[in-house]
Design a protein around this motif. Structure first.
Motif, mmCIF file in Angstrom:
data_model
loop_
_atom_site.group_PDB
_atom_site.id
_atom_site.type_symbol
_atom_site.label_atom_id
_atom_site.label_comp_id
_atom_site.label_asym_id
_atom_site.label_seq_id
_atom_site.Cartn_x
_atom_site.Cartn_y
_atom_site.Cartn_z
ATOM 1 N N GLU A 109 76.369 34.699 -5.094
ATOM 2 C CA GLU A 109 76.759 33.923 -6.421
ATOM 3 C C GLU A 109 75.708 32.738 -6.490
ATOM 4 O OE1 GLU A 109 80.785 33.486 -7.612
ATOM 5 O OE2 GLU A 109 81.399 34.875 -6.295
ATOM 6 N N PHE A 110 75.102 32.480 -5.334
ATOM 7 C CA PHE A 110 74.115 31.253 -5.437
ATOM 8 C C PHE A 110 72.876 31.931 -5.971
ATOM 9 C CE2 PHE A 110 74.916 27.230 -2.930
ATOM 10 C CZ PHE A 110 76.440 27.471 -2.646
ATOM 11 N N ILE A 111 72.622 33.282 -5.891
ATOM 12 C CA ILE A 111 71.378 33.637 -6.137
ATOM 13 C C ILE A 111 71.506 33.990 -7.794
ATOM 14 C CG2 ILE A 111 69.598 35.974 -6.055
ATOM 15 C CD1 ILE A 111 69.996 33.903 -3.268
ATOM 16 N N ALA A 112 72.755 34.493 -8.043
ATOM 17 C CA ALA A 112 73.198 34.802 -9.621
ATOM 18 C C ALA A 112 73.002 33.188 -10.523
ATOM 19 C CB ALA A 112 74.414 35.426 -9.774
ATOM 20 N N GLU A 113 73.533 32.267 -9.694
ATOM 21 C CA GLU A 113 73.146 30.964 -10.499
ATOM 22 C C GLU A 113 72.031 30.326 -10.628
ATOM 23 O OE1 GLU A 113 75.751 29.909 -12.247
ATOM 24 O OE2 GLU A 113 77.585 30.805 -11.524
ATOM 25 N N THR A 114 71.007 30.991 -9.844
ATOM 26 C CA THR A 114 69.819 30.404 -9.912
ATOM 27 C C THR A 114 68.775 31.268 -10.666
ATOM 28 O OG1 THR A 114 70.395 29.763 -7.906
ATOM 29 C CG2 THR A 114 68.016 29.582 -8.226
ATOM 30 N N PRO A 115 68.740 30.985 -12.009
ATOM 31 C CA PRO A 115 67.831 31.910 -12.739
ATOM 32 C C PRO A 115 66.423 31.488 -12.586
ATOM 33 C CG PRO A 115 68.989 30.067 -14.130
ATOM 34 C CD PRO A 115 69.416 29.917 -12.837
ATOM 35 N N GLY A 116 65.934 30.504 -12.148
ATOM 36 C CA GLY A 116 64.562 30.389 -11.832
ATOM 37 C C GLY A 116 64.241 30.825 -10.032
ATOM 38 N N ASN A 117 63.726 31.914 -10.198
ATOM 39 C CA ASN A 117 63.505 32.679 -8.744
ATOM 40 C C ASN A 117 64.594 32.633 -7.576
ATOM 41 O OD1 ASN A 117 60.795 33.308 -9.419
ATOM 42 N ND2 ASN A 117 60.143 31.345 -9.563
ATOM 43 N N GLY A 118 65.838 32.762 -8.168
ATOM 44 C CA GLY A 118 66.801 32.922 -7.228
ATOM 45 C C GLY A 118 66.750 33.789 -5.847
#
Ligand SMILES: Cc1cc2nc3c(=O)[nH]c(=O)nc-3n(C[C@H](O)[C@H](O)[C@H](O)COP(=O)(O)OP(=O)(O)OC[C@H]3O[C@@H](n4cnc5c(N)ncnc54)[C@H](O)[C@@H]3O)c2cc1C
Length: 425
Positions: free
Chosen positions: A63-72
Motif C-alpha cells: 500500500e505504500f507503493i500504491a500511495e506513492t504516485p511519484g516512482n513508488g
C-alpha cells in the motif's frame, strides 16, 4: 572494480533522510559528519503532521507503493531492507513510543514532532556522529575514489563516501531550497523538473473563496483533465481564500499540477453528498422543501448543507436563494442535485512550490541503484529522501520513504567491506 571501504562518510543535509543515513552509517563503524545548512537539524521534521509528526503508516508495504504516485516502485528495494515495521521497532527500542490512528497513520505518543527531532539529535550524538550546522554545501567534487565538499563559508571536507540528502524545494524556510540538485548536477546527474506534489490548488473565480474556512468531511472529489475523469477520492477537504486544500485535494494535486504544466484544462468536481444517489438526493431535497415550505431556499437547505455553502451552491446551480421552498420547480431541483453531485471548480494554478508539502521531480531515479541508493554514475555517491524524484501521498508515506532510503544509503556508504556495483567512469 573494487572500491576501498568507505570509512569517512559525509552526509549533506540533516533532515529525516540525512539523520537516518548518518545513524545507519555510524552503526557500520564509519566516521560520519553531517553538514546541515540551517542552524539546527530537522527543521522540516518539526513541522510535520501539523506539529504531531505522522512518522509512518502501519499498512502493508504494497500500500505504500500504491500511495506513492511519484516512482513508488523504485522504493521496493529500500522498503525490503528497511520497512515501516523496521522503523517502528527501531524507534520503540530506542524509547520513542508511537500510536496508530485512523487510516494506519502512526504518530509519537507524545503527539510532538519536536520530540521526534530531539530523539534523532540524541541518537546521532550517542552514535558518535559529528554534526556541523550552518554549513551550507555549495560544491561537490570527485577525485578518483575520494570526494571533496566546500561550504558557502569556504570550509572544505573530504570523504570516501557522500550521501546527498538535501530534500526538495518546498518550505525553503526549513532549509530545503533545491541546492542539492545543483550538487548532483555537478557530478553529472540529471534532474527531473521539480513541481509541487502535495500542494493546494487555486480555483478560477471567487466561489471557493466565499466559503473560506469551511472544511468538509466525507465528500468526494474527482480530478478531471481535458474533460476526462482521472481519479476520485473520498475524504476531507477545505475551502481557502485562494481555492482548495485539505487531504484529498493534496492527494490529487500531483496529477493536477502535472496536467497544468502541460497546459491542459483541469477541473475538480465536488460531490458533497457521495453517500446518496442522485435519486435519493432529489427525494431528500423534496422532503426538506416540504418541511420548510414557507421559507426561502437560502434558509430551507440548512438541514442538508453547511450554512456557508448554501448561497454559493444555489448560485452555481442557477437557482435564486430567495425562491420559496414550496415553489421549487422540478428543473430547479434537478439543477440542485446536479450541482451537489458534481460541483465544478476550474483549477487555474497550484500554489507555489515553496508552499507544497512535498516536491515532485528531483534526481532521476534511473541513475540510482534502487537496492543501495548508490549513484550509477559515481561509486561512493548516494542519495536519500526527497532530493530524489519520488513523492507520496499524505499518511506518513513521505517520511517513511526518507527514512528507508536514508537507512539503505547510510548502511551502504558506511560499510567497511563495501564493494561498489558500478565502475567509475
Ligand atoms: C508542513 C509539512 C508537513 C509534513 N508532514 C508530513 C507528515 O506528517 N508525514 C510525512 O510522512 N511527511 C510529511 N511531510 C513531508 C516530509 O516532511 C518530507 O518528505 C521529509 O521531511 C523529507 O525528508 P528529507 O530529509 O529528504 O528532506 P528535508 O527534511 O527537507 O531535509 C533536508 C535537509 O537538508 C538541508 N540542506 C539543503 N540543502 C543543503 C545544502 N546545500 N547543504 C547542507 N544542507 C542542506 C536542509 O536544511 C534540510 O535540513 C511534511 C512536509 C511539510 C512541508
Amino acid at each position: 572494480m573494487r572500491v576501498s571501504a568507505p570509512k569517512q562518510v559525509l552526509v549533506i543535509g540533516g533532515g529525516a533522510a540525512g539523520q537516518m543515513a548518518a545513524w545507519a552509517a555510524a552503526e557500520q563503524g564509519a566516521h560520519v559528519v553531517v553538514l546541515e545548512k540551517m542552524p539546527q537539524t530537522g527543521l522540516k521534521m518539526g513541522l510535520t503532521g501539523k506539529g504531531r509528526c505522522n512518522i509512518t503508516n502501519a499498512r502493508p508495504i504494497n500500500e505504500f507503493i500504491a500511495e506513492t504516485p511519484g516512482n513508488g516502485k523504485f522504493l521496493y528495494g529500500a522498503y525490503r531492507r528497511f520497512s515501516n515495521q523496521d522503523l517502528l521497532e527501531r524507534l520503540h527500542e530506542n524509547g520513542l513510543l508511537t500510536n496508530v490512528e485512523r487510516g494506519g497513520r502512526v504518530f509519537p505518543v507524545s503527539d510532538s514532532a519536536q520530540e521526534v527531532r530531539s530523539f534523532f539529535r540524541t541518537r546521532l550524538q550517542r552514535a558518535g556522529v559529528t554534526i556541523h550546522t550552518s554549513a551550507a554545501v555549495q560544491s561537490l567534487r570527485r577525485d578518483g575514489n575520494r570526494y571533496s565538499v566546500v561550504t558557502v563559508d569556504g570550509r572544505r571536507y573530504e570523504a570516501d563516501a557522500v550521501i546527498i540528502a538535501t530534500g526538495g524545494a518546498s518550505y525553503p524556510q526549513t532549509g530545503s531550497d533545491g541546492s542539492g540538485w545543483r550538487l548532483a548536477e555537478q557530478l553529472g546527474h540529471r534532474i527531473a523538473p521539480p513541481h509541487g506534489a502535495l500542494v493546494p490548488l487555486v480555483t478560477a473565480g471567487d466561489t471557493a473563496a466565499s466559503m473560506q474556512g469551511l472544511s468538509l468531511r466525507h465528500v468526494e472529489l474527482t480530478l478531471e483533465v481535458d474533460g476526462r475523469r482521472r481519479e476520485t477520492l473520498r475524504g476531507e477537504m477545505l475551502f481557502t481564500h485562494f481555492g482548495l486544500s485539505g487531504p484529498i485535494v493534496l492527494s490529487l494535486s500531483g496529477q493536477a499540477s502535472a496536467a497544468l504544466q502541460e497546459k491542459r484544462q483541469v477541473r475538480m468536481l465536488l460531490d458533497v453528498k457521495p453517500a446518496l444517489s442522485a435519486e435519493q438526493l432529489a427525494r431528500r431535497i423534496q422532503r426538506d422543501m416540504d418541511t420548510h415550505r414557507r421559507k426561502m431556499l437560502g434558509n430551507a437547505l440548512h438541514d442538508l448543507l453547511p450554512q456557508k455553502m448554501i448561497e454559493p451552491l444555489l448560485e452555481a446551480a442557477g437557482v435564486a436563494p430567495t425562491r420559496i421552498a414550496a415553489e421549487l420547480t422540478r428543473a430547479e431541483r434537478q439543477a440542485l442535485v446536479a450541482t451537489c453531485k458534481a460541483w465544478s471548480f476550474p483549477i487555474v494554478a497550484t500554489r507555489p512550490l515553496r508552499e507544497a508539502i512535498v516536491t515532485a521531480g528531483g534526481v532521476c531515479i534511473k541513475e540510482i541503484q534502487a537496492s543501495t541508493m548508490e549513484s550509477k554514475l559515481c561509486p561512493g555517491l548516494y542519495f536519500a529522501g526527497e532530493v530524489l524524484d519520488i513523492h507520496a501521498n499524505t499518511g506518513g508515506y513521505n517520511l517513511q520513504a526518507a527514512f528507508s532510503t536514508g537507512f539503505v544509503a547510510g548502511s551502504e556508504a558506511g560499510r567497511q567491506d563495501h564493494e561498489s556495483h558500478y565502475d567509475s567512469n
